[in-house]
Design a protein around this motif. Sequence first.
Motif, PDB file in Angstrom:
ATOM      1  N   SER A  35      35.131  41.314  39.897  1.00 40.45           N
ATOM      2  CA  SER A  35      36.418  41.205  39.194  1.00 40.45           C
ATOM      3  C   SER A  35      37.411  42.279  39.646  1.00 40.45           C
ATOM      4  O   SER A  35      38.616  42.125  39.451  1.00 40.45           O
ATOM      5  N   ASN A  36      36.913  43.362  40.253  1.00 43.07           N
ATOM      6  CA  ASN A  36      37.824  44.444  40.662  1.00 43.07           C
ATOM      7  C   ASN A  36      38.330  44.272  42.095  1.00 43.07           C
ATOM      8  O   ASN A  36      38.922  45.175  42.663  1.00 43.07           O
ATOM      9  N   VAL A  37      38.094  43.103  42.683  1.00 42.73           N
ATOM     10  CA  VAL A  37      38.517  42.867  44.062  1.00 42.73           C
ATOM     11  C   VAL A  37      40.045  42.789  44.133  1.00 42.73           C
ATOM     12  O   VAL A  37      40.708  42.310  43.219  1.00 42.73           O
ATOM     13  N   GLY A  68      50.828  30.011  40.774  1.00 42.40           N
ATOM     14  CA  GLY A  68      52.085  30.176  41.504  1.00 42.40           C
ATOM     15  C   GLY A  68      52.585  31.595  41.627  1.00 42.40           C
ATOM     16  O   GLY A  68      53.688  31.822  42.141  1.00 42.40           O
ATOM     17  N   GLU A  69      51.810  32.584  41.176  1.00 36.34           N
ATOM     18  CA  GLU A  69      52.253  33.977  41.248  1.00 36.34           C
ATOM     19  C   GLU A  69      51.335  34.777  42.164  1.00 36.34           C
ATOM     20  O   GLU A  69      50.111  34.694  42.077  1.00 36.34           O
ATOM     21  N   GLU A  77      42.899  43.179  36.708  1.00 36.27           N
ATOM     22  CA  GLU A  77      44.173  43.645  36.155  1.00 36.27           C
ATOM     23  C   GLU A  77      45.187  42.503  36.083  1.00 36.27           C
ATOM     24  O   GLU A  77      45.956  42.399  35.123  1.00 36.27           O
ATOM     25  N   PHE A  78      45.182  41.638  37.095  1.00 33.62           N
ATOM     26  CA  PHE A  78      46.112  40.513  37.123  1.00 33.62           C
ATOM     27  C   PHE A  78      45.843  39.559  35.954  1.00 33.62           C
ATOM     28  O   PHE A  78      46.768  39.155  35.246  1.00 33.62           O
ATOM     29  N   ILE A  84      45.238  35.517  31.291  1.00 38.93           N
ATOM     30  CA  ILE A  84      44.447  34.392  31.801  1.00 38.93           C
ATOM     31  C   ILE A  84      42.968  34.640  31.505  1.00 38.93           C
ATOM     32  O   ILE A  84      42.446  35.731  31.759  1.00 38.93           O
ATOM     33  N   SER A  85      42.292  33.647  30.980  1.00 44.37           N
ATOM     34  CA  SER A  85      40.878  33.790  30.622  1.00 44.37           C
ATOM     35  C   SER A  85      40.019  33.887  31.868  1.00 44.37           C
ATOM     36  O   SER A  85      40.211  33.140  32.844  1.00 44.37           O
TER      37      SER A  85
END
Length: 433
Positions: A35-37, A68-69, A77-78, A84-85
């Motif tokens: 998840s930290n990638v 789209g972002e 972090e995103f 977002i789940s």
Amino acid sequence: MDVDREDVSRRLHVKFVTKLDSPFKVPVNSVAIPSNVTRLGLSSIVNSIIESDNPEWKTEPFDFLIDGELIRMSLEEFLLAKGISAERTLEIEYIRAVTPRKEEEPSLHDDWVSAVNGSSPRFILTGCYDSLGRVWRLAGSCSHILEGHSGAISSVALVNSNDAETVTVATASKDRTLRLFKFDPAESVDSTTKVRAYKILRGHKASVQSVSAQKSGNMICSSSWDCTINLWNTNESTSEGESVSVKKRKGNNQAEESQSEGEAVTSLVGHTQCVSSVVWPEHDVIYSSSWDHSVRRWDVETGKDSLNLFCGKALNTVDAGGEGSALIAAGGSDPILRVWDPRKPGTSAPVFQFSSHSSWISACKWHKSSWFHLLSASYDGKIMLWDLRTAWPLSVIDTHNDKVLSADWWKGESVVSGGADSNLRISSGIAIS
């Protein structure tokens, strides 16, 4: 047991999808990743997947989007920032990264390169403080020199961008004049050809800062330190009262050469300080930026401004582009690139502000075939490539050794730039999807 649960929670299930064709596609299978990638880590993963099926694959930088972002932080972090789940399998789209893959050798001039224009895929135009315009077929190969000005050239524009054999170029100068040149870019010559103007345009009362050609037609507009915008005809035929013929005698007893002088068709008045930049993106619409802190949209037919945007800073550059060619980008005496959307009623505030530069902005240009991409150049010596879908620059081009004074797109996949280091630089291999 808690440690195991923590390790599991640090892995996310994702599917990589793309609109790119083979060999860029990967199988649409769910894979578990940390998840930290970050973006670089995601790029390494996609490259590894492609390489596993194609041993001859050469590593390619990618960018990644969710909903789209563009992702510009760790995945964890995103997701947190966007709410977002992480429980579901995430669909991550990947595109080729917008960054140069090749830097050409610099093309050295005799003084500061104050203007560049990449409108034609056949050549690059430059304007220099040595009062000469130049035509470059490629890096280091100057085919034509445009001579005649007595002051630094501040701006260059291609008047007819079609595939005609002979092209017309307009130059603007600190000598208060504009000059029009014709040449054949395809002519085969062993040495550089010197070209004299066929028409000199006089009328500004101070340095001419910018010139732009009408998108469809035979007119150009110019802006000046005299606070005005002038409109001019570029045709060679002379109408009564519009121009006079001036004879220039060639050396070595050669025949006399004729030059005509043109006067402005009309002037657009309203700015109260130097009009630093003009662009003519539609047949009847001109945009201008000024040191009076405003961007204005002019109706060519009426000569009146139909939009007036204030930003509180002296402005050096303006361009129109993006979705429907309706967005206006401008930069000036601070490090912030501002983008307005005039279609939004009742607001004069920018819809985007990009603030990664560390000095004044000297140029900004929209990409002609993308709604999202634009570039900015700055006195901090850097050119930055932007995407409206993220607040961070996609790429920073740092090839100049001094202030960058001008920049443009070329051939859709290159950036050309000029600076106070007296160099024209070409950064190529930029993938705009």
